[in-house]
Design an enzyme around this catalytic site. Structure first.
Site, PDB file in Angstrom:
ATOM      1  N   VAL A 146       0.842  -1.204   0.000  1.00 49.58           N
ATOM      2  CA  VAL A 146       0.000   0.000   0.000  1.00 49.58           C
ATOM      3  C   VAL A 146       0.876   1.253   0.000  1.00 49.58           C
ATOM      4  CG1 VAL A 146      -1.590   1.355   1.446  1.00 49.58           C
ATOM      5  CG2 VAL A 146      -1.984  -1.104   1.120  1.00 49.58           C
ATOM      6  N   ASP A 147       0.522   2.223  -0.881  1.00 46.88           N
ATOM      7  CA  ASP A 147       1.261   3.492  -0.919  1.00 46.88           C
ATOM      8  C   ASP A 147       0.511   4.608  -0.196  1.00 46.88           C
ATOM      9  OD1 ASP A 147       3.165   2.294  -2.590  1.00 46.88           O
ATOM     10  OD2 ASP A 147       1.953   2.744  -4.371  1.00 46.88           O
ATOM     11  N   VAL A 148      -0.802   4.481  -0.167  1.00 50.12           N
ATOM     12  CA  VAL A 148      -1.637   5.571   0.352  1.00 50.12           C
ATOM     13  C   VAL A 148      -2.596   5.022   1.408  1.00 50.12           C
ATOM     14  CG1 VAL A 148      -3.339   7.350  -0.248  1.00 50.12           C
ATOM     15  CG2 VAL A 148      -1.580   6.695  -1.923  1.00 50.12           C
ATOM     16  N   ARG A 152      -3.486   0.212  -4.603  1.00 53.01           N
ATOM     17  CA  ARG A 152      -2.435   0.498  -3.614  1.00 53.01           C
ATOM     18  C   ARG A 152      -2.870   1.586  -2.628  1.00 53.01           C
ATOM     19  NH1 ARG A 152       2.177  -2.265  -4.243  1.00 53.01           N
ATOM     20  NH2 ARG A 152       3.376  -0.766  -3.019  1.00 53.01           N
TER      21      ARG A 152
END
Lengths: 349, 349
Positions: free
Chosen positions: B65-67, B288
């Site tokens: 996960v980026d956010v 993501r």
């Protein structure tokens, strides 16, 4: 599709209602104007609706009806103003031996309170002729034997509900006493609600506030088995004759919105009040009862769904244009400008 | 039937969501507990639901996960109390290069007001990281170019909506100024409403009263084309940590109940805020993004319907029993006791 729905709904109503539709058609030419023909949408088959016509010969209606049930706001009065010609019509109906009831979704007064309102407008009525939704709420609590539970009622509403609960000996809290109640939002702040509340009754309340909404929410969500009763769901009401006012639909909507619960409805168009009248006064044929009101979605639906004749009066919230529009799917048997139009018939009766 | 409905609804969601379901199953054994097997009803086929499992290895979630989009009430704080371990988790996520947003359905504060709340709790955030439903309401008014109409907004709600409307130059009336407003019911009495109101925005309002309800009713029913916008529909909210409080579902329910109109919803679970974030920050893959919240019917539904990963935290209104009950048809990809459980992963990141 509008027509298909309208016709489908006709097929679902009671035999009395279907007889009513036939009465409005060609079989009774002296009774009403010709069947109303309305232009269908492009491509749809042409349909002649015979279910709604302006009353032209009141005497014939009076001859075929023994009991008149009148809505009050918009029929007898608007706010605090009596509608012209009403006293003469009521006198005429009584002299002609008709039984009269007044059924109102307004819960702010009890039966006793309504007698005071009728008297102040120069009309003489008995408490037993009045069926307010405050009375209906109490009648429902009696029917379900709520008193035996030993629990109490939290009231969102005005004095009418409280007075009716007093008459049947059901304890209650809330109501006007919580008009100025506030919440405290310091750390750990909370509204302390009574775990012995077994029902919340919601009626029109011009002093609605967040404390009352929160109290009702806590009772309904946290007291096991707590009932949620609505006196009525009217979107708008007549507080004065100067404009339409937000009705109990607002108060009930608020409690629905924070509990996700649907209420038990006791006022129109629920059958509770008409069943009570038919049962108590041993009225043999619903076909000889006429419901007279100014609202399609409560009064006329209430009459229609209960097998009564129905008459819409244009003296309240419904315009002739709205009644006759293609969007309207609720057709009364007859309609009048105001119930003063019944009066001409009295001479002949 | 509950299962049939749940499975049918899975078939309707986005490809990203369906991938999410697969992630929770046997294909990713190190990521979650074994698929949760629940007892079927008598006679129903045995079904193993793999769509909801307790998070056991946070590092794997963080790697994919980026956010992170966090709900606030029940996730970051409850009322005015910070949830334990939150500052360390936010620090860890920032150090690991994650982008963080805070999305809240609470409309009582503006973005600027929320910065103050975060600061008072010892958390440092930028206004651009905050998406409150008050901001969403203003963003919606910008999107539909309301300002060009020259009309104004009537606000049922608190200062947050007003501050956000000020920032986009849309004139408004109502709000806190009408907290003590009363109606007069003498003959001919009426509420005079402004015919230039072109939209009513309804947010949580602890000073809700009958005057505001009537004003909103008049604007919506009598001003041609008047919009009805709801910041959110939450049944309950956290005003203090001592109990649940009636939420904006109550205020919106009141206006629905007296107008019979459905509002335009701008808060969760409407897609408006997530579309805005994805568009403004050019986020390439919704797969993501992880939505973290405490409510199934707003946060998790919001994430699921928008193709995000979803994580329920039990630190707010939802219990583990409710989450895992057969009645619940909204399953997050993962769940945690509180977001403090993300912190262990930070050491490994």
């Amino acid at each position: 599709m509008v027509w298909a729905l309208a016709l489908a709904s006709l097929a679902l109503v009671s035999p009395a209602r279907q007889a009513g539709v036939m009465r409005g058609g060609a079989a009774a030419p002296s009774f009403v104007n010709a069947a109303v023909a309305r232009a269908p949408r492009d491509g749809a088959p042409r349909v002649h609706m015979a279910s709604c016509a302006k009353l032209t010969e009141a005497a014939a209606l009076l001859d075929s009806v023994d009991v008149f049930i009148f809505d009050c706001d918009g029929v007898i009065w608007k706010g605090d103003s009596l509608i012209e010609g009403v006293p003469a019509v009521l006198d005429m109906l009584r002299k002609a031996g008709k039984r009269i009831f007044f059924v109102t979704n307004n819960s702010t007064k009890s039966r006793k309170g309504y007698v005071g309102k009728f008297t102040s407008l120069g009309l003489s009525v008995e408490p037993e002729e009045i069926f307010s939704s405050s009375f209906a709420a109490a009648a429902y609590m009696e029917q379900i034997k709520f008193k035996a539970s030993g629990k109490k009622v939290y009231v969102v509403g005005e004095v009418g509900i409280q007075e009716e609960l007093d008459l049947i000996g059901v304890p209650h809290i809330g109501g006007p006493a919580d008009a100025g109640a506030q919440i405290e939002l310091k750390n750990g702040g909370m509204v302390h609600h009574d775990p012995d509340v077994g029902a919340v009754i919601v009626g029109f309340d011009r002093y609605i506030n967040y404390y009352k909404i929160q109290y009702a929410q806590l009772c309904i969500n946290e007291n096991p088995g707590c009932l949620f009763v609505a006196t009525n769901l009217d979107a708008v009401t007549h507080l004065t004759d100067a404009q339409e006012w937000a009705g109990n639909g607002a108060m009930v909507g608020a409690i629905k919105g924070c509990t996700k619960r649907e209420p038990v409805l006791v006022g129109k168009p629920s059958p509770l009040m008409i069943d009570y009248i038919v049962d108590k006064y041993k009225i043999a044929s619903r076909n000889r009862i006429c419901m007279v009101g100014d609202r399609l979605d409560t009064d006329i639906l209430f009459g229609r769904d209960n097998g009564l004749r129905t008459c819409l009066t244009l003296s309240g919230v419904t315009t002739e244009a709205k009644l006759l529009s293609q969007e309207n799917q609720i057709a009364p048997d007859y309609y009048v400008g105001s119930i003063a139009e019944f009066a001409g018939a009295g001479v002949k009766a």
